[in-house]
Design a protein around this motif. Structure first.
Motif, PDB file in Angstrom:
ATOM      1  N   THR A   1       5.393   4.113   1.278  1.00 45.73           N
ATOM      2  CA  THR A   1       4.888   2.752   1.385  1.00 45.73           C
ATOM      3  C   THR A   1       4.601   2.419   2.842  1.00 45.73           C
ATOM      4  OG1 THR A   1       6.136   2.030  -0.556  1.00 45.73           O
ATOM      5  CG2 THR A   1       5.379   0.319   0.953  1.00 45.73           C
ATOM      6  N   VAL A   2       3.414   1.900   3.106  1.00 47.84           N
ATOM      7  CA  VAL A   2       3.046   1.492   4.462  1.00 47.84           C
ATOM      8  C   VAL A   2       3.734   0.164   4.754  1.00 47.84           C
ATOM      9  CG1 VAL A   2       1.161   0.800   5.969  1.00 47.84           C
ATOM     10  CG2 VAL A   2       0.845   2.696   4.367  1.00 47.84           C
ATOM     11  N   ASP A   3       4.626   0.170   5.750  1.00 46.54           N
ATOM     12  CA  ASP A   3       5.391  -1.039   6.028  1.00 46.54           C
ATOM     13  C   ASP A   3       4.934  -1.759   7.286  1.00 46.54           C
ATOM     14  OD1 ASP A   3       6.270   0.714   7.945  1.00 46.54           O
ATOM     15  OD2 ASP A   3       8.370   0.726   7.306  1.00 46.54           O
TER      16      ASP A   3
ATOM     17  N   LEU B   1       0.842  -1.199   0.000  1.00 46.21           N
ATOM     18  CA  LEU B   1       0.000   0.000   0.000  1.00 46.21           C
ATOM     19  C   LEU B   1       0.871   1.240   0.000  1.00 46.21           C
ATOM     20  CD1 LEU B   1      -2.840   1.310   0.307  1.00 46.21           C
ATOM     21  CD2 LEU B   1      -2.489   1.194   2.791  1.00 46.21           C
ATOM     22  N   ARG B   2       0.649   2.109  -0.975  1.00 43.18           N
ATOM     23  CA  ARG B   2       1.356   3.388  -1.046  1.00 43.18           C
ATOM     24  C   ARG B   2       0.359   4.503  -0.794  1.00 43.18           C
ATOM     25  NH1 ARG B   2       4.919   4.668  -5.775  1.00 43.18           N
ATOM     26  NH2 ARG B   2       6.077   5.741  -4.132  1.00 43.18           N
ATOM     27  N   VAL B   3       0.753   5.478   0.018  1.00 45.84           N
ATOM     28  CA  VAL B   3      -0.153   6.555   0.399  1.00 45.84           C
ATOM     29  C   VAL B   3       0.512   7.912   0.192  1.00 45.84           C
ATOM     30  CG1 VAL B   3      -1.360   5.116   2.086  1.00 45.84           C
ATOM     31  CG2 VAL B   3       0.575   6.512   2.824  1.00 45.84           C
ATOM     32  N   ALA B   4      -0.326   8.931  -0.078  1.00 46.05           N
ATOM     33  CA  ALA B   4       0.164  10.295  -0.244  1.00 46.05           C
ATOM     34  C   ALA B   4      -0.970  11.265   0.036  1.00 46.05           C
ATOM     35  CB  ALA B   4       0.703  10.521  -1.649  1.00 46.05           C
TER      36      ALA B   4
ATOM     37  N   ASP C   1       3.098   6.231  13.385  1.00 51.16           N
ATOM     38  CA  ASP C   1       3.269   5.109  12.473  1.00 51.16           C
ATOM     39  C   ASP C   1       1.932   4.424  12.180  1.00 51.16           C
ATOM     40  OD1 ASP C   1       5.968   5.538  12.358  1.00 51.16           O
ATOM     41  OD2 ASP C   1       6.444   4.114  13.967  1.00 51.16           O
ATOM     42  N   PRO C   2       1.697   4.017  10.924  1.00 51.03           N
ATOM     43  CA  PRO C   2       0.471   3.290  10.587  1.00 51.03           C
ATOM     44  C   PRO C   2       0.397   1.968  11.346  1.00 51.03           C
ATOM     45  CG  PRO C   2       1.585   4.082   8.603  1.00 51.03           C
ATOM     46  CD  PRO C   2       2.541   4.265   9.737  1.00 51.03           C
ATOM     47  N   ALA C   3      -0.840   1.517  11.586  1.00 52.73           N
ATOM     48  CA  ALA C   3      -1.070   0.237  12.245  1.00 52.73           C
ATOM     49  C   ALA C   3      -1.963  -0.606  11.352  1.00 52.73           C
ATOM     50  CB  ALA C   3      -1.706   0.444  13.609  1.00 52.73           C
ATOM     51  N   ALA C   4      -1.632  -1.874  11.194  1.00 51.86           N
ATOM     52  CA  ALA C   4      -2.407  -2.771  10.331  1.00 51.86           C
ATOM     53  C   ALA C   4      -2.796  -4.023  11.100  1.00 51.86           C
ATOM     54  CB  ALA C   4      -1.599  -3.150   9.094  1.00 51.86           C
ATOM     55  N   THR C   5      -4.014  -4.486  10.854  1.00 53.45           N
ATOM     56  CA  THR C   5      -4.532  -5.676  11.520  1.00 53.45           C
ATOM     57  C   THR C   5      -5.312  -6.521  10.522  1.00 53.45           C
ATOM     58  OG1 THR C   5      -4.795  -4.440  13.583  1.00 53.45           O
ATOM     59  CG2 THR C   5      -5.946  -6.538  13.414  1.00 53.45           C
TER      60      THR C   5
END
Length: 303
Positions: free
Chosen positions: A90-92, A77-80, A131-135
């Motif tokens: 890039t969301v890592d 996922l790339r975000v701007a 920082d982004p968080a992913a679940t």
């Protein structure tokens, strides 16, 4: 036939935006992301803002910051932030990382992404820059599209469930149909399948028969669908969604609609040949963008 060359420049557009507003359409293609500037039905300049293959795009609105463009790519996922100059990151965050993605959507203040492996992840991006968080919230078979709480997959339509989309309680529930190609989760839930377009009434009800490949809604009773290579438009505000409430709409080009979207007061269709068509209520205008492998379109208000 709608004009193709009466478009206005970005500078003229910014003056015009004082009354008509400016909306940017982000077209995800096999060559990258193309941004097309719109003011009502005027098509302005367009440019390639990302050159990595893009499989889908979505806009995450934010309360005190510009909306966030999310792009599903083979590398994650790339975000701007939406604006004149886009700076992609890039969301890592695990488990997204560099996972190959096929779809991205937005629900309850976060991105939802689908990996090639069928896993659906919720990705939170904080306005404060943390920082982004992913679940991970579940798995489907052969995911194709995400819109709102709905996921289209080879094994049907799935809905995100949980307490207001909260990460710790979110999950997926299968809600029926087969071979879903696209979904619309704003307003009346719609699904495009190999057998037709369905709306959610007392169960899934047939709206249009035929091989449906794309569907979109504006959340206010308007909708578009691509069925057997034709474009159909729903404009009824009476709460009815059967076949009698849809009308075939002739685009100004003899090309197949593949990506559909809505912005404030505008309908947008991108064709398989890379032509962007826009209707602000007075008929379709179009502009050849010159890209192939169109996979999706997302619209964001800029001014």
């Amino acid at each position: 036939m709608a004009p193709t060359e009466d478009d206005i420049s970005i500078e003229e557009k910014r003056v015009y935006a004082g009354t008509a507003g400016r909306t940017d359409a982000y077209v995800a293609t096999e060559s990258g992301v193309v941004r097309v500037a719109l003011s009502a039905d005027k098509v302005g300049a367009f440019d390639m803002v990302a050159r990595d293959p893009a499989r889908d795009a979505a806009i995450l609105p934010r309360r005190d910051a510009p909306g966030l463009l999310g792009v599903a790519t083979p590398d994650g996922l790339r975000v701007a932030p939406v604006g004149d100059d886009l700076a992609f990151e890039t969301v890592d965050a695990d488990p997204v990382g560099s996972k190959s993605l096929v779809a991205v959507g937005v629900h309850d203040g976060a991105f939802l992404v689908a990996g090639e492996d069928g896993e659906i992840d919720r990705v939170e991006v904080d306005d404060e820059g943390s920082d982004p968080a992913a679940t991970s919230i579940g798995t489907v078979s052969d995911p194709r599209a995400i819109d709102g709480p709905l996921v289209a997959a080879g094994d049907g339509v799935h809905r995100v469930t949980g307490s207001d989309g909260a990460t710790e309680t979110s999950g997926l529930t299968a809600v029926g149909l087969d071979d879903a190609r696209d979904v619309a989760g704003s307003g009346m839930p719609l699904a495009a399948t190999a057998a037709g377009v369905y709306w959610l009434g007392n169960g899934w009800m047939t709206a249009l028969e035929g091989a449906a490949t794309a569907v979109a809604t504006d959340g206010d009773g308007h909708a578009m669908a691509a069925v057997d290579g034709d474009l159909f438009v729903h404009e009824s505000d009476g709460g009815e969604w059967d076949a009698g409430t849809w009308q075939r709409s002739d685009l100004p080009v003899d090309e197949e609609p593949v990506a559909l979207g809505y912005g404030p007061g505008v309908s947008v269709v991108v064709t398989d040949a890379g032509t962007l068509c826009v209707d602000a209520g007075d008929g379709w205008r179009h502009q050849v963008v010159g890209v192939r492998g169109v996979a999706g379109v997302a619209l964001a208000v800029v001014e």
